[in-house]
Design an enzyme around this catalytic site. Sequence first.
Site, PDB file in Angstrom:
ATOM      1  N   THR A   1       1.965   3.117  -2.453  1.00  0.00           N
ATOM      2  CA  THR A   1       1.512   4.183  -3.362  1.00  0.00           C
ATOM      3  C   THR A   1       0.443   5.031  -2.675  1.00  0.00           C
ATOM      4  O   THR A   1       0.474   6.263  -2.736  1.00  0.00           O
ATOM      5  CB  THR A   1       0.920   3.538  -4.648  1.00  0.00           C
ATOM      6  OG1 THR A   1       1.829   2.538  -5.111  1.00  0.00           O
ATOM      7  CG2 THR A   1       0.670   4.561  -5.721  1.00  0.00           C
ATOM      8  N   TRP A   2      -0.472   4.372  -2.021  1.00  0.00           N
ATOM      9  CA  TRP A   2      -1.564   5.058  -1.311  1.00  0.00           C
ATOM     10  C   TRP A   2      -1.000   5.925  -0.193  1.00  0.00           C
ATOM     11  O   TRP A   2      -1.338   7.102  -0.055  1.00  0.00           O
ATOM     12  CB  TRP A   2      -2.513   3.989  -0.755  1.00  0.00           C
ATOM     13  CG  TRP A   2      -3.767   4.489  -0.127  1.00  0.00           C
ATOM     14  CD1 TRP A   2      -4.318   5.734  -0.244  1.00  0.00           C
ATOM     15  CD2 TRP A   2      -4.643   3.729   0.722  1.00  0.00           C
ATOM     16  NE1 TRP A   2      -5.489   5.789   0.475  1.00  0.00           N
ATOM     17  CE2 TRP A   2      -5.707   4.579   1.072  1.00  0.00           C
ATOM     18  CE3 TRP A   2      -4.627   2.413   1.199  1.00  0.00           C
ATOM     19  CZ2 TRP A   2      -6.755   4.158   1.891  1.00  0.00           C
ATOM     20  CZ3 TRP A   2      -5.665   1.991   2.014  1.00  0.00           C
ATOM     21  CH2 TRP A   2      -6.718   2.856   2.347  1.00  0.00           C
TER      22      TRP A   2
ATOM     23  N   SER B   1      -0.724  -9.592  -4.799  1.00  0.00           N
ATOM     24  CA  SER B   1      -0.507  -8.303  -5.449  1.00  0.00           C
ATOM     25  C   SER B   1       0.822  -8.308  -6.208  1.00  0.00           C
ATOM     26  O   SER B   1       0.922  -7.835  -7.343  1.00  0.00           O
ATOM     27  CB  SER B   1      -0.529  -7.201  -4.384  1.00  0.00           C
ATOM     28  OG  SER B   1      -0.430  -5.943  -4.967  1.00  0.00           O
TER      29      SER B   1
ATOM     30  N   GLY C   1       0.824  -1.213   0.000  1.00  0.00           N
ATOM     31  CA  GLY C   1       0.000   0.000   0.000  1.00  0.00           C
ATOM     32  C   GLY C   1       0.858   1.262   0.000  1.00  0.00           C
ATOM     33  O   GLY C   1       0.395   2.342   0.386  1.00  0.00           O
TER      34      GLY C   1
ATOM     35  N   ARG D   1      -4.237  -1.724  -9.048  1.00  0.00           N
ATOM     36  CA  ARG D   1      -4.844  -2.930  -9.611  1.00  0.00           C
ATOM     37  C   ARG D   1      -6.291  -3.041  -9.145  1.00  0.00           C
ATOM     38  O   ARG D   1      -7.222  -2.820  -9.910  1.00  0.00           O
ATOM     39  CB  ARG D   1      -4.042  -4.177  -9.192  1.00  0.00           C
ATOM     40  CG  ARG D   1      -4.509  -5.465  -9.864  1.00  0.00           C
ATOM     41  CD  ARG D   1      -3.682  -6.646  -9.397  1.00  0.00           C
ATOM     42  NE  ARG D   1      -3.885  -6.972  -7.995  1.00  0.00           N
ATOM     43  CZ  ARG D   1      -4.761  -7.858  -7.535  1.00  0.00           C
ATOM     44  NH1 ARG D   1      -5.523  -8.536  -8.359  1.00  0.00           N
ATOM     45  NH2 ARG D   1      -4.872  -8.085  -6.225  1.00  0.00           N
TER      46      ARG D   1
ATOM     47  N   HIS E   1      11.980   0.415   0.231  1.00  0.00           N
ATOM     48  CA  HIS E   1      11.602  -0.961   0.596  1.00  0.00           C
ATOM     49  C   HIS E   1      12.763  -1.660   1.321  1.00  0.00           C
ATOM     50  O   HIS E   1      12.672  -2.844   1.627  1.00  0.00           O
ATOM     51  CB  HIS E   1      11.288  -1.778  -0.655  1.00  0.00           C
ATOM     52  CG  HIS E   1      10.015  -1.385  -1.372  1.00  0.00           C
ATOM     53  ND1 HIS E   1       8.846  -1.119  -0.721  1.00  0.00           N
ATOM     54  CD2 HIS E   1       9.740  -1.258  -2.707  1.00  0.00           C
ATOM     55  CE1 HIS E   1       7.899  -0.828  -1.613  1.00  0.00           C
ATOM     56  NE2 HIS E   1       8.420  -0.899  -2.820  1.00  0.00           N
TER      57      HIS E   1
HETATM   58  P1  A3P Z   1      -3.693  -4.817  -5.153  1.00  0.00           P
HETATM   59  O1  A3P Z   1      -2.719  -5.417  -6.121  1.00  0.00           O
HETATM   60  O2  A3P Z   1      -4.149  -5.777  -4.109  1.00  0.00           O
HETATM   61  O3  A3P Z   1      -4.823  -4.111  -5.819  1.00  0.00           O
HETATM   62  P2  A3P Z   1       2.327  -0.774  -3.401  1.00  0.00           P
HETATM   63  O4  A3P Z   1       1.866   0.619  -3.573  1.00  0.00           O
HETATM   64  O5  A3P Z   1       3.050  -1.013  -2.112  1.00  0.00           O
HETATM   65  O6  A3P Z   1       3.082  -1.237  -4.590  1.00  0.00           O
HETATM   66  O7  A3P Z   1       1.016  -1.665  -3.249  1.00  0.00           O
HETATM   67  C1  A3P Z   1       0.176  -1.809  -4.346  1.00  0.00           C
HETATM   68  C2  A3P Z   1      -1.181  -2.224  -3.832  1.00  0.00           C
HETATM   69  O8  A3P Z   1      -1.851  -1.075  -3.284  1.00  0.00           O
HETATM   70  C3  A3P Z   1      -2.053  -2.724  -4.968  1.00  0.00           C
HETATM   71  O9  A3P Z   1      -2.919  -3.673  -4.354  1.00  0.00           O
HETATM   72  C4  A3P Z   1      -2.771  -1.456  -5.367  1.00  0.00           C
HETATM   73  O10 A3P Z   1      -3.946  -1.674  -6.115  1.00  0.00           O
HETATM   74  C5  A3P Z   1      -3.061  -0.860  -4.006  1.00  0.00           C
HETATM   75  N1  A3P Z   1      -3.324   0.590  -4.060  1.00  0.00           N
HETATM   76  C6  A3P Z   1      -2.724   1.522  -4.833  1.00  0.00           C
HETATM   77  N2  A3P Z   1      -3.263   2.729  -4.601  1.00  0.00           N
HETATM   78  C7  A3P Z   1      -4.225   2.569  -3.666  1.00  0.00           C
HETATM   79  C8  A3P Z   1      -5.148   3.460  -3.040  1.00  0.00           C
HETATM   80  N3  A3P Z   1      -5.182   4.743  -3.327  1.00  0.00           N
HETATM   81  N4  A3P Z   1      -5.991   2.933  -2.129  1.00  0.00           N
HETATM   82  C9  A3P Z   1      -5.980   1.616  -1.819  1.00  0.00           C
HETATM   83  N5  A3P Z   1      -5.133   0.728  -2.393  1.00  0.00           N
HETATM   84  C10 A3P Z   1      -4.256   1.196  -3.300  1.00  0.00           C
END
Ligand code: A3P
Length: 344
Positions: free
Chosen positions: A90-91, A181, A88, A309, A151
């Site tokens: 990116t979020w 994921s 998560g 995703r 990371h």
């Molecule tokens: P999923 O593949 O389960 O959808 P990271 O950012 O650490 O690479 O993690 C990516 C995961 O966070 C993906 O999960 C992605 O879809 C999800 N993600 C990205 N942006 C998000 C947001 N704004 N809110 C919730 N989940 C998010």
Amino acid sequence: MACSDLLLSQYLNNLTKEEEESNRRTYQNLSQLVSTFPRVEADDVWKLYRHRDGWCSDLPSIVSAMVANQHFKARPSDLILTSYPKSGTTWLKALLFATVHRKSNVNPTSPHPLETLSPHQCIPFLETQVYTNNQIPNLDSLPSPRLFATHIPFGSLPESIPGSNCKIIYICRDPKENLISWWHFNNKLRAYANMEPSPLEVTFEFFCNGASIFGSLWDHVLGYWKEHLERPHQVLFLRYEGLKEDPRGNLKRLAEFVGCPFSVDEEKGGVLDGILKLCEFENLRSLEVNSSGSTEIEGSPIQNSVFFRRGGVKDWVNHLTPEMARQIDEITESKLGDQVGLTL
Ligand code: A3P
């Protein structure tokens, strides 16, 4: 000052030929050193090397972490967002950036930086965007607070990060979701490179053995968890599932932790809710920058869309057999017990 003036890209120095050559030699020497470490092929793309923190890929992780260790001078005011891939990040990057810089956008009619830039351009990864591609930028002129992400496992962080007492924000997720994921993400990257998808069973095996690009997920979580217990004012621990369940409460915690709590007036005025809305999965995903733009990672453009995703919970039930899920839960239980709350 506008938020966009706080972006790293504007502070990358123009280097002389001699400096470029010296940087290239630094990377080359460390790559040569890493090539002497024990090695395993995780699949036909990732080469993993064994080092004191477990398994890590050659680039970006180990070499970049070593360069960062030599050159990154953390400031006490820095904010470092840390995570295992696919937790998560990116979020949280979007939430952190929007929270910290909420007062920097002096022109309310101009778009918010997160509407024209990917969260990864707003908060770069130390190992794939800052110290990569033979790059050793001078970060001294970046105004405080500087925001970076990584990371890299706690034990391999540049020493100046724990040494400076700067704040670290860690996010983790149910390991079963990390695996699924990551598997989708990796296969998207493989598809761009015209490669066959990697079977889930193969990714599962390496994941459970801790042979992943940033080492074992469980050791990664444990490293930051212990640090959080020892220095709770320096290391904040968040869970993806917790953020989903209570985004408001967790955003308030985050804002308080980084020293910019929301005032009563801001809350009443909808500032907090505005940030949550801006950073919602559907909103970010549908922005043009995230649906069709790209970010330079390790010197090559990566489609921003690969970071968005599904954005939900419990997708693992659609992919893992009950036996696979049981195995992962068992490792989580044995490595972490119930301390982190990841045995779901
Ligand atoms: P999923 O593949 O389960 O959808 P990271 O950012 O650490 O690479 O993690 C990516 C995961 O966070 C993906 O999960 C992605 O879809 C999800 N993600 C990205 N942006 C998000 C947001 N704004 N809110 C919730 N989940 C998010």
